[in-house]
Design an enzyme around this catalytic site. Sequence first.
Site, short mmCIF file in Angstrom:
data_model
loop_
_atom_site.label_atom_id
_atom_site.label_comp_id
_atom_site.label_asym_id
_atom_site.label_seq_id
_atom_site.Cartn_x
_atom_site.Cartn_y
_atom_site.Cartn_z
N GLU A 1 0.79 -1.24 0.00
CA GLU A 1 0.00 0.00 0.00
C GLU A 1 0.81 1.28 0.00
O GLU A 1 0.51 2.21 0.74
CB GLU A 1 -0.95 -0.02 1.20
CG GLU A 1 -1.90 -1.22 1.15
CD GLU A 1 -2.88 -1.24 2.30
OE1 GLU A 1 -4.07 -1.37 2.04
OE2 GLU A 1 -2.43 -1.10 3.45
C1 LIG Z 1 -1.05 -6.33 4.07
C2 LIG Z 1 -2.16 -5.41 4.47
N1 LIG Z 1 -2.09 -4.08 4.52
C3 LIG Z 1 -3.31 -3.59 5.11
C4 LIG Z 1 -4.27 -4.74 4.75
O1 LIG Z 1 -3.40 -5.88 4.85
O2 LIG Z 1 -5.42 -4.85 5.60
C5 LIG Z 1 -5.20 -4.72 7.00
C6 LIG Z 1 -6.55 -4.76 7.72
O3 LIG Z 1 -7.24 -5.95 7.45
C7 LIG Z 1 -4.47 -3.42 7.33
O4 LIG Z 1 -4.30 -3.30 8.74
C8 LIG Z 1 -3.12 -3.45 6.62
O5 LIG Z 1 -2.40 -2.24 6.93
#
Ligand SMILES: CC1=[NH+][C@H]2[C@@H](O1)O[C@H](CO)[C@@H](O)[C@@H]2O
Length: 495
Positions: free
Chosen positions: A307
Amino acid sequence: NEKTRLEDVVPVPAETKSTDTGYTITENTVINIRDEVAAGIAELLAGLLRPATGYELPIINGSTRGSSSGISLRLDGAPSDVGEQGYRMQVNPSGVKIRANKSAGLFAGVQTLRQLLPPAIESETEQSVEWTVSGGHIRDYPRFDYRGAHLDVARHFFGVDAVKQYVDYLAQYKVNYLHLHLTDDQGWRIEIDRWPNLTDEGADSEVGGTAGGYYTKEEYIELVEYAQDRFITVIPEIDMPGHTGAALESYAELNCDGEKRPEDTGVNVGDTSLCVDKEVTYEFVNDVIKEVAEMTPGPYLHVGGDEAHILSDEEYNTFMDRVIPMVLEHGKQPIGWHQVLGANPPTKTITQYWYPGRDAPEVAAAAKEGHEIISSPASRAYLDMNYNDQDGVGQDWAGNTSVKDSYSWDPGTFVDGVNESSIKGPETALWTEFVETVDDIEYMIFPRLPAIAELGWSPKKKTTWIEFRQRLAAQGPRWDIQEINYYQSSQVPWP
Ligand SMILES: CC1=[NH+][C@H]2[C@@H](O1)O[C@H](CO)[C@@H](O)[C@@H]2O
């Protein structure tokens, strides 16, 4: 209370053959070992059995032929095909024999023995119960060498005692990797000597603005050793270049605009990044990786990589192309969330798949190139997902995940086009934006973590929901006695 059958153990053992004469632990029972290296495991076993039985259960290092009556833990006599994590167990009126090739296998056998005793064995006070173990033979070994569980200690901080409790839960179900998500926007949780403000300033809060916290190096090493004594390897994650808000709040120079980022007590994702164009960024990253690698005996270091939405692909690749080699230089094998594949990292980089769906062409292509995959689909293994619209303290962006949902998938084939030989194993993830206490942790991981632990350990042909739900139900009384705050799903026929 009827005896636990050999096939009632969770994860269900690979091969069991019951006989009608078992073994009863009495005040005369001794624990026999012949290899000093088994002494630690014998102590852990005795620690599990002494409180509820009230028996002395002395540990005898019978290097001679010694009395083999009682419980014997030995590193000879195991079939080679149970591998390094498997074991063979024989139970008859003269005692319990656990044989393994390596200590990890003995420890797995001890967890099985624990479950073969009445639930009252979990009591901390003496119980007048007949401590009988069902008779028979078990040959057991894991389908996947890697069964992981992740814990986000950045969104909400969990101290040493809470993490040790989490490790104890993992050990009961033969999980053997603990992935600690140590850094994110809301907190930096591990002390770095060269960058002290990360914890002086970047650890003093968490989601919702409460106190936060961090592990000193000594505390981190204490956790690593506690886990290792239970044959669980810690994998530290330093999430970057995104999810770096706590670092950006701690050091102005890490920000492209030279301004410290304000403290983040929210739950947004994707709006932070280290400054890819500055050399100081790479000095910072190298110092962090070096210090974390030095205090981590395990082979893996997770660089996150998820992300980084404010970066272009080119910026992201520039960053990862410089950072992945640092992990290798400091002697660790890199792991990244599957976005890391965008930077075309060396095939030694393990890819953790987390999207909810099964269609991930870039992951399939990476597997073909030789990358190993850890399987953590958010629609099955994200234990911060609520059970249903009423039950859960987490969230539901990947949909609600019932107990049955968490069991109804195959880690070996979930990602289209990736065959089982590329799958290292399953890993559950517990993100803690909304998970604040150990009670919350227990509510979200029980019963779904044992469910996925079984998918990681047991033969695929034995993992049927209709049988598993019965085994899971029999765990309920054990969790009651351990005072675990588990979710009493209506999908499970609790006794
Ligand atoms: C790998 C990943 N990046 C995000 C995503 O998973 O969802 C999570 C919540 O479910 C969140 O906390 C995390 O920062």
